[in-house]
Design an enzyme around this catalytic site. Sequence first.
Site, PDB file in Angstrom:
ATOM      1  N   CYS A   1     -22.909  11.296  69.506  1.00 31.94           N
ATOM      2  CA  CYS A   1     -23.506  12.302  70.419  1.00 31.94           C
ATOM      3  C   CYS A   1     -22.756  13.623  70.398  1.00 31.94           C
ATOM      4  O   CYS A   1     -23.134  14.560  71.112  1.00 31.94           O
ATOM      5  CB  CYS A   1     -23.571  11.740  71.844  1.00 31.94           C
ATOM      6  SG  CYS A   1     -21.955  11.556  72.579  1.00 31.94           S
TER       7      CYS A   1
ATOM      8  N   HIS B   1     -12.641  23.171  59.694  1.00 32.25           N
ATOM      9  CA  HIS B   1     -12.394  21.745  59.407  1.00 32.25           C
ATOM     10  C   HIS B   1     -11.976  20.969  60.646  1.00 32.25           C
ATOM     11  O   HIS B   1     -11.430  19.877  60.518  1.00 32.25           O
ATOM     12  CB  HIS B   1     -11.320  21.612  58.310  1.00 32.25           C
ATOM     13  CG  HIS B   1     -11.800  22.118  56.987  1.00 32.25           C
ATOM     14  ND1 HIS B   1     -10.946  22.398  55.951  1.00 32.25           N
ATOM     15  CD2 HIS B   1     -13.039  22.442  56.542  1.00 32.25           C
ATOM     16  CE1 HIS B   1     -11.642  22.855  54.908  1.00 32.25           C
ATOM     17  NE2 HIS B   1     -12.907  22.891  55.248  1.00 32.25           N
TER      18      HIS B   1
ATOM     19  N   GLY C   1      -2.830  32.030  52.337  1.00 31.79           N
ATOM     20  CA  GLY C   1      -2.359  30.650  52.237  1.00 31.79           C
ATOM     21  C   GLY C   1      -3.418  29.626  51.926  1.00 31.79           C
ATOM     22  O   GLY C   1      -3.365  28.503  52.424  1.00 31.79           O
TER      23      GLY C   1
ATOM     24  N   SER D   1      -5.560  27.735  48.607  1.00 28.92           N
ATOM     25  CA  SER D   1      -5.661  27.582  47.141  1.00 28.92           C
ATOM     26  C   SER D   1      -7.092  27.869  46.687  1.00 28.92           C
ATOM     27  O   SER D   1      -7.368  28.014  45.506  1.00 28.92           O
ATOM     28  CB  SER D   1      -5.260  26.156  46.730  1.00 28.92           C
ATOM     29  OG  SER D   1      -6.104  25.229  47.414  1.00 28.92           O
TER      30      SER D   1
HETATM   31  C1  BV8 Z   1     -18.998  19.277  52.491  1.00 31.88           C
HETATM   32  C2  BV8 Z   1      -9.210  17.014  55.925  1.00 31.88           C
HETATM   33  C3  BV8 Z   1     -21.278  18.612  52.291  1.00 31.88           C
HETATM   34  C4  BV8 Z   1      -8.823  17.743  57.142  1.00 31.88           C
HETATM   35  C5  BV8 Z   1      -9.945  18.429  54.167  1.00 31.88           C
HETATM   36  C6  BV8 Z   1     -19.189  22.440  46.092  1.00 31.88           C
HETATM   37  C7  BV8 Z   1     -18.519  22.458  44.879  1.00 31.88           C
HETATM   38  C8  BV8 Z   1     -17.561  21.484  44.586  1.00 31.88           C
HETATM   39  C9  BV8 Z   1     -17.249  20.473  45.516  1.00 31.88           C
HETATM   40  C10 BV8 Z   1     -17.911  20.481  46.706  1.00 31.88           C
HETATM   41  C11 BV8 Z   1     -18.874  21.446  47.009  1.00 31.88           C
HETATM   42  N1  BV8 Z   1     -19.323  21.189  48.258  1.00 31.88           N
HETATM   43  C12 BV8 Z   1     -18.693  20.091  48.736  1.00 31.88           C
HETATM   44  C13 BV8 Z   1     -17.826  19.640  47.811  1.00 31.88           C
HETATM   45  C14 BV8 Z   1     -16.967  18.486  47.971  1.00 31.88           C
HETATM   46  C15 BV8 Z   1     -15.676  18.852  48.716  1.00 31.88           C
HETATM   47  C16 BV8 Z   1     -14.807  19.786  47.895  1.00 31.88           C
HETATM   48  O1  BV8 Z   1     -14.818  20.981  48.098  1.00 31.88           O
HETATM   49  N2  BV8 Z   1     -14.024  19.212  47.022  1.00 31.88           N
HETATM   50  C17 BV8 Z   1     -13.102  20.017  46.236  1.00 31.88           C
HETATM   51  C18 BV8 Z   1     -11.716  19.360  46.269  1.00 31.88           C
HETATM   52  C19 BV8 Z   1     -13.657  20.142  44.852  1.00 31.88           C
HETATM   53  N3  BV8 Z   1     -15.984  19.445  49.998  1.00 31.88           N
HETATM   54  C20 BV8 Z   1     -16.319  18.657  51.028  1.00 31.88           C
HETATM   55  O2  BV8 Z   1     -16.422  17.446  50.937  1.00 31.88           O
HETATM   56  C21 BV8 Z   1     -16.578  19.345  52.359  1.00 31.88           C
HETATM   57  N4  BV8 Z   1     -17.794  18.817  52.895  1.00 31.88           N
HETATM   58  O3  BV8 Z   1     -19.139  20.224  51.804  1.00 31.88           O
HETATM   59  O4  BV8 Z   1     -20.045  18.465  52.941  1.00 31.88           O
HETATM   60  C22 BV8 Z   1     -21.163  17.965  50.939  1.00 31.88           C
HETATM   61  C23 BV8 Z   1     -20.527  16.728  50.827  1.00 31.88           C
HETATM   62  C24 BV8 Z   1     -20.414  16.142  49.547  1.00 31.88           C
HETATM   63  C25 BV8 Z   1     -20.904  16.789  48.414  1.00 31.88           C
HETATM   64  C26 BV8 Z   1     -21.532  18.034  48.555  1.00 31.88           C
HETATM   65  C27 BV8 Z   1     -21.661  18.620  49.817  1.00 31.88           C
HETATM   66  C28 BV8 Z   1     -15.453  19.006  53.351  1.00 31.88           C
HETATM   67  C29 BV8 Z   1     -14.238  19.857  53.074  1.00 31.88           C
HETATM   68  C30 BV8 Z   1     -13.136  19.574  54.105  1.00 31.88           C
HETATM   69  C31 BV8 Z   1     -12.321  18.447  53.619  1.00 31.88           C
HETATM   70  N5  BV8 Z   1     -11.178  18.204  54.513  1.00 31.88           N
HETATM   71  N6  BV8 Z   1      -8.933  17.887  54.820  1.00 31.88           N
HETATM   72  C32 BV8 Z   1      -7.352  17.952  57.070  1.00 31.88           C
HETATM   73  O5  BV8 Z   1      -6.655  16.958  56.812  1.00 31.88           O
HETATM   74  O6  BV8 Z   1      -6.947  19.106  57.258  1.00 31.88           O
HETATM   75  S1  BV8 Z   1      -9.590  19.367  52.834  1.00 31.88           S
HETATM   76  C33 BV8 Z   1      -8.047  20.079  52.922  1.00 31.88           C
HETATM   77  O7  BV8 Z   1      -8.112  21.180  51.980  1.00 31.88           O
HETATM   78  C34 BV8 Z   1      -7.648  20.729  54.247  1.00 31.88           C
HETATM   79  O8  BV8 Z   1      -8.686  20.795  55.193  1.00 31.88           O
HETATM   80  C35 BV8 Z   1      -7.278  22.142  53.820  1.00 31.88           C
HETATM   81  O9  BV8 Z   1      -7.400  23.042  54.821  1.00 31.88           O
HETATM   82  C36 BV8 Z   1      -8.262  22.355  52.734  1.00 31.88           C
HETATM   83  C37 BV8 Z   1      -8.036  23.543  51.841  1.00 31.88           C
HETATM   84  O10 BV8 Z   1      -6.719  23.480  51.352  1.00 31.88           O
HETATM   85  P1  BV8 Z   1      -5.801  24.788  51.588  1.00 31.88           P
HETATM   86  O11 BV8 Z   1      -5.832  25.107  53.046  1.00 31.88           O
HETATM   87  O12 BV8 Z   1      -6.215  25.846  50.643  1.00 31.88           O
HETATM   88  O13 BV8 Z   1      -4.353  24.220  51.271  1.00 31.88           O
HETATM   89  P2  BV8 Z   1      -3.720  23.925  49.838  1.00 31.88           P
HETATM   90  O14 BV8 Z   1      -2.577  22.992  50.071  1.00 31.88           O
HETATM   91  O15 BV8 Z   1      -4.786  23.556  48.866  1.00 31.88           O
HETATM   92  O16 BV8 Z   1      -3.150  25.359  49.370  1.00 31.88           O
HETATM   93  C38 BV8 Z   1      -2.088  25.958  50.092  1.00 31.88           C
HETATM   94  C39 BV8 Z   1      -1.898  27.367  49.553  1.00 31.88           C
HETATM   95  O17 BV8 Z   1      -0.905  28.013  50.337  1.00 31.88           O
HETATM   96  C40 BV8 Z   1      -1.429  27.416  48.113  1.00 31.88           C
HETATM   97  O18 BV8 Z   1      -2.189  28.372  47.401  1.00 31.88           O
HETATM   98  C41 BV8 Z   1       0.039  27.889  48.230  1.00 31.88           C
HETATM   99  O19 BV8 Z   1       0.409  28.700  47.126  1.00 31.88           O
HETATM  100  C42 BV8 Z   1      -0.020  28.713  49.476  1.00 31.88           C
HETATM  101  N7  BV8 Z   1       1.238  28.847  50.202  1.00 31.88           N
HETATM  102  C43 BV8 Z   1       2.276  27.969  50.254  1.00 31.88           C
HETATM  103  N8  BV8 Z   1       3.244  28.476  51.060  1.00 31.88           N
HETATM  104  C44 BV8 Z   1       2.797  29.678  51.534  1.00 31.88           C
HETATM  105  C45 BV8 Z   1       1.529  29.916  50.981  1.00 31.88           C
HETATM  106  N9  BV8 Z   1       0.802  31.026  51.256  1.00 31.88           N
HETATM  107  C46 BV8 Z   1       1.374  31.939  52.077  1.00 31.88           C
HETATM  108  N10 BV8 Z   1       2.594  31.783  52.641  1.00 31.88           N
HETATM  109  C47 BV8 Z   1       3.335  30.671  52.393  1.00 31.88           C
HETATM  110  N11 BV8 Z   1       4.541  30.526  52.955  1.00 31.88           N
HETATM  111 ZN    ZN Z   2     -21.062   9.574  72.146  1.00 31.34          ZN
END
Ligand code: BV8
Ligand code: ZN
Length: 264
Positions: free
Chosen positions: A131, A120, A209, A211
């Site tokens: 570019c 990401h 870490g 979800s």
């Molecule tokens: C794309 C910005 C082509 C950067 C982020 C297929 C099916 C369904 C939907 C889609 C699909 N393909 C595409 C989609 C749409 C979308 C998507 O997936 N939506 C989801 C919500 C349904 N995906 C996209 O748009 C991607 N692009 O595929 O392009 C396309 C486009 C449109 C339609 C089709 C195709 C782009 C994805 C990237 C988006 N950018 N953020 C930033 O700010 O970082 S997403 C955001 O979520 C972050 O990047 C993050 O990294 C990512 C994943 O989250 P996690 O890292 O898992 O973090 P989260 O908070 O969720 O969970 C934390 C976990 O840690 C928990 O489980 C918790 O229990 C645990 N935890 C807590 N403390 C600890 C711990 N674990 C261990 N130790 C601890 N101490």
């Molecule tokens: Zn440029």
Amino acid sequence: MIDKKIIEMVRDGDMVCLTGAGISADSGIATFRGRGGFWEKYNPDLYASSEGLLSVLHEDPCRLADFIVDFYSAILTAGPNQAHLGLALLEKEGFLSSVITQNIDNLHQRAGSRNVIELHGNAFRLRCAVCGKKLLLEKDRLKELCSLLASNRTGRRGVLHSLARYFPRCACGRRLRIDVVLFGEILPEEELNAAFRQLDDCRTLLLIGTSGVVYPAAGLPGYAKEKGAKIIEINPEPTALSAIADYRIAGNAAVVLPEILKGL
Ligand code: BV8
Ligand code: ZN
């Protein structure tokens, strides 16, 4: 106490790790989802998509300034924790081939991991959307931007002026942007292909870490499983990927990783 079977799997090597925001939670960076998550404060439809960010800039520029300051102040003060350092040591000792991360906080690299695949993007890099040119963004510059945005209450012009000062134009004329993949944007092809190649012949996939709800990253563990990998999930909570995990260690990564290293 870590299950002996898990220690054996780690010892066998050929292991790849996929990390999410949870591995950085112990470094003081809020995760996105769940209790106290970043998306509780900022609606991802607005703040994690380019259309959304543009609409906030026009409708509520000071709120955008708050988001940028909130987002970056945690990343700018965070340091690698025992989980990042543990992965870097596992790589150094030859047990771990690479870290595939969804995180943009640069903490794996700062912990000493060398083979890091950023799906990401990276918050300390600028990219030209036309570019593809990339530019590193020095931490001090980012700190200056944050204090400027935090102090500036002059609305859209002030926010735009501050952003223009720190996000220069590319030689091709386009304004550079943060090199981060937002919702609705495709992932960098090279990195995504590299991730699949890493999973083609890994024996063990360590899931830490995440979800497991954001695609296509969340599809990688299923791919590894199809290729015959065993999956170990380290997470205090069950996730969307727990069903395909062969082993689950319910705990904080910064506690679990040192225990795994102790067992080796
Ligand atoms: C794309 C910005 C082509 C950067 C982020 C297929 C099916 C369904 C939907 C889609 C699909 N393909 C595409 C989609 C749409 C979308 C998507 O997936 N939506 C989801 C919500 C349904 N995906 C996209 O748009 C991607 N692009 O595929 O392009 C396309 C486009 C449109 C339609 C089709 C195709 C782009 C994805 C990237 C988006 N950018 N953020 C930033 O700010 O970082 S997403 C955001 O979520 C972050 O990047 C993050 O990294 C990512 C994943 O989250 P996690 O890292 O898992 O973090 P989260 O908070 O969720 O969970 C934390 C976990 O840690 C928990 O489980 C918790 O229990 C645990 N935890 C807590 N403390 C600890 C711990 N674990 C261990 N130790 C601890 N101490
Ligand atoms: Zn440029």
